[in-house]
Design an enzyme around this catalytic site. Structure first.
Site, PDB file in Angstrom:
ATOM      1  N   CYS A   1      -2.258  -2.603 -17.696  1.00 51.09           N
ATOM      2  CA  CYS A   1      -2.129  -2.514 -16.422  1.00 51.09           C
ATOM      3  C   CYS A   1      -0.893  -1.656 -16.150  1.00 51.09           C
ATOM      4  O   CYS A   1      -0.598  -1.260 -14.846  1.00 51.09           O
ATOM      5  CB  CYS A   1      -1.692  -3.856 -15.598  1.00 51.09           C
ATOM      6  SG  CYS A   1      -0.531  -4.950 -16.332  1.00 51.09           S
TER       7      CYS A   1
ATOM      8  N   TYR B   1      -3.592 -12.447 -25.259  1.00 46.85           N
ATOM      9  CA  TYR B   1      -3.095 -12.604 -23.903  1.00 46.85           C
ATOM     10  C   TYR B   1      -4.508 -12.988 -23.106  1.00 46.85           C
ATOM     11  O   TYR B   1      -4.850 -12.143 -22.244  1.00 46.85           O
ATOM     12  CB  TYR B   1      -2.595 -11.569 -23.417  1.00 46.85           C
ATOM     13  CG  TYR B   1      -1.120 -10.993 -24.477  1.00 46.85           C
ATOM     14  CD1 TYR B   1      -0.082 -11.481 -24.017  1.00 46.85           C
ATOM     15  CD2 TYR B   1      -1.671  -9.989 -25.199  1.00 46.85           C
ATOM     16  CE1 TYR B   1       1.165 -10.864 -24.877  1.00 46.85           C
ATOM     17  CE2 TYR B   1      -0.556  -9.372 -25.999  1.00 46.85           C
ATOM     18  CZ  TYR B   1       0.619  -9.763 -25.799  1.00 46.85           C
ATOM     19  OH  TYR B   1       1.631  -9.464 -26.638  1.00 46.85           O
TER      20      TYR B   1
ATOM     21  N   CYS C   1       0.703  -1.253  -0.093  1.00 48.19           N
ATOM     22  CA  CYS C   1       0.051   0.000  -0.032  1.00 48.19           C
ATOM     23  C   CYS C   1       0.866   1.283  -0.070  1.00 48.19           C
ATOM     24  O   CYS C   1       1.091   1.921   1.058  1.00 48.19           O
ATOM     25  CB  CYS C   1      -0.962   0.278   1.120  1.00 48.19           C
ATOM     26  SG  CYS C   1      -2.178  -1.501   1.209  1.00 48.19           S
TER      27      CYS C   1
ATOM     28  N   CYS D   1      -4.513  -7.495   7.170  1.00 50.09           N
ATOM     29  CA  CYS D   1      -4.223  -6.672   6.068  1.00 50.09           C
ATOM     30  C   CYS D   1      -5.458  -5.837   5.797  1.00 50.09           C
ATOM     31  O   CYS D   1      -6.696  -6.726   5.531  1.00 50.09           O
ATOM     32  CB  CYS D   1      -3.848  -7.560   4.915  1.00 50.09           C
ATOM     33  SG  CYS D   1      -3.593  -6.693   3.564  1.00 50.09           S
TER      34      CYS D   1
END
Length: 452
Positions: free
Chosen positions: A409, A312, A81, A160
């Site tokens: 991404c 992909y 994070c 978490c």
């Protein structure tokens, strides 16, 4: 001249690509983690180059209005994070700007047709997959948690804030189990010890939970007690072992052994059901993935008569989504196990207008097109972070589909590839960023290119 170990006061003016704050001292640029635009901070220079350097935050002198109190006391050390200290609305603004800046700076685009970023309604406890390394500290105490950023030092934790909430009772049970039965954690340096990682996968729609123990061996002691203890936790449907005896930092081995229940769980993205094994690639945020794929589907603008190629394709997540609106979908993926999963998922959902091929997209796609005269009205690509293979982009240009929908991404490689398509007959029509990974610097993007 700024030098190493200097202590300086700077004001943060921008955020870098990895979520680090950027400030200037007498024109010299410093990158400083855990800072926010608007912070006035005291820093220590750790590394100094000619024109820029890296500094460590010592003290926040004046806090930015965008700085928030960290929920997690491990966030500044853990690698998961990077920007949890930034107000969520500001995180979204940063990510949208990150995509826009890459398209302008790397792609050379002007008047970028960006739609508003799609943020998360609940930006906590969203990950359906977590991998907890197991080890011992200097005192010999069992530690389970996450690796500190850019290291293999384990930060010990039961909690978490971005993982599934069910992780907490599972890790607490496993900690007591390991201690009670003297299970030896794996030691990376010595390549000794049994338990390497605890992998937890959760079906957010189904509520099914998998616990997979990654072991440096062929068997695990006290399996009866393990099953009895884990089954007391709601939702457990799969307990299995993953065999990884290699001296490697790759987490999972190839072999999975069932201990109890199934060796997979199921979950949904929208109305499509998926079977997920320990080795399956599956998006870690199913709610946002549904929204991401819906954007891709909308951008494709399918009428029911198109032939679509999903390059992909992974385990067929986008392919099966597209198949609802297309005449035929072809998926290509280089990993054989992923294609096995894709075919299984098509069968589970009774989807018959899809076909999957194993191989490199840049080889399979042109071969099928040339030898079998399979056309392509729309091409969807969802490549890894390195972007599309150059040969694949050339193939797309030569085959000339009407539309290319690019799911990315990494904004930098997206911008590079869109620039190439733009220079070869395609116009950028729409772009939208989607926040899949709240509190990290990562962002997903969907872009539509139209043949002109």
């Amino acid at each position: 001249m700024v030098k190493k170990n200097d202590q300086l006061v700077v004001t943060i003016e921008d955020i870098g690509s990895e979520g680090e704050g950027i400030g200037k001292y007498e024109g010299y640029t410093l990158f400083i983690k855990n800072t926010v635009v608007g912070d006035k901070v005291l820093v220590k220079v750790m590394k100094a180059g000619k024109s820029y350097g890296y500094a460590k935050l010592l003290e926040v002198i004046e806090a930015s209005p965008y700085r928030v109190i960290l929920r997690c006391d491990k966030a500044e050390k853990c690698g998961g994070c990077q920007i949890m200290h930034i107000d969520y609305a500001k995180q979204l603004e940063y990510k949208e700007n990150k995509v826009r800046n890459c398209l302008a700076r790397i792609g050379g685009f002007e008047n970028i047709p960006m739609e508003p970023i799609l943020g998360m309604e609940k930006p906590y406890y969203y990950r359906n997959k977590s991998q907890f390394p197991v080890g011992k500290n200097k005192e010999g105490k069992v530690i389970i948690g996450f690796y500190a950023e850019r290291t293999h030092s384990i930060i010990d934790t039961d909690h978490c804030y971005i993982g599934a909430e069910i992780n907490m009772p599972i890790i607490r049970f496993m900690r007591s189990f390991i201690e009670k039965y003297n299970i030896e954690p794996y030691n990376e340096t010595k390549h000794m010890g049994l338990l390497r990682h605890i992998l937890i996968r959760v079906g957010y729609t189904t509520g099914e939970v998998m616990v997979c123990l990654v072991i440096n061996g062929r068997d695990f002691p006290h399996k009866k007690e393990l099953v009895e203890g884990l089954r007391k936790i709601p939702g457990i449907t799969s307990i299995c072992l993953n065999i990884n005896t290699a001296k490697t930092n790759v987490i999972l081995g190839e072999e999975v052994i069932k201990v109890w229940g199934e060796t997979y769980i199921t979950d949904y993205i929208g109305s499509i059901k998926y079977r997920i094994s320990p080795l399956s690639f599956f998006q870690v945020n199913p709610l946002q993935t549904h929204r991401l794929y819906q954007i891709a589907l909308d951008y494709a603008g399918l009428t029911g008569d198109e032939v679509v190629w999903d390059l992909y394709c992974g385990i067929g997540t986008i392919s099966l989504f597209l198949a609802k609106k297309a005449r035929k979908v072809y998926g290509v993926e280089i990993i054989p196990q992923a294609i096995d999963d894709a075919r299984t998922n098509a069968n589970i959902n009774g989807i018959e207008n899809v076909e999957f091929f194993v191989g490199a997209a840049e080889e399979v796609f042109p071969r099928k097109h040339n030898e079998e005269n399979i056309k392509a009205d729309v091409i969807v690509v969802d490549p890894p972070r390195k972007g599309c293979d150059q040969k694949l982009l050339d193939t797309i240009i030569s085959i000339a589909p009407k539309k290319v929908v690019y799911v990315s991404c990494d904004p930098a490689t997206l911008a590079r590839d869109l620039k190439y398509l733009n220079a070869n007959g395609y116009e950028l029509k729409k772009v939208r960023a989607v926040d899949q990974f709240a509190h990290s610097s990562h962002v997903e993007t969907v872009a539509l290119m139209i043949k002109v």
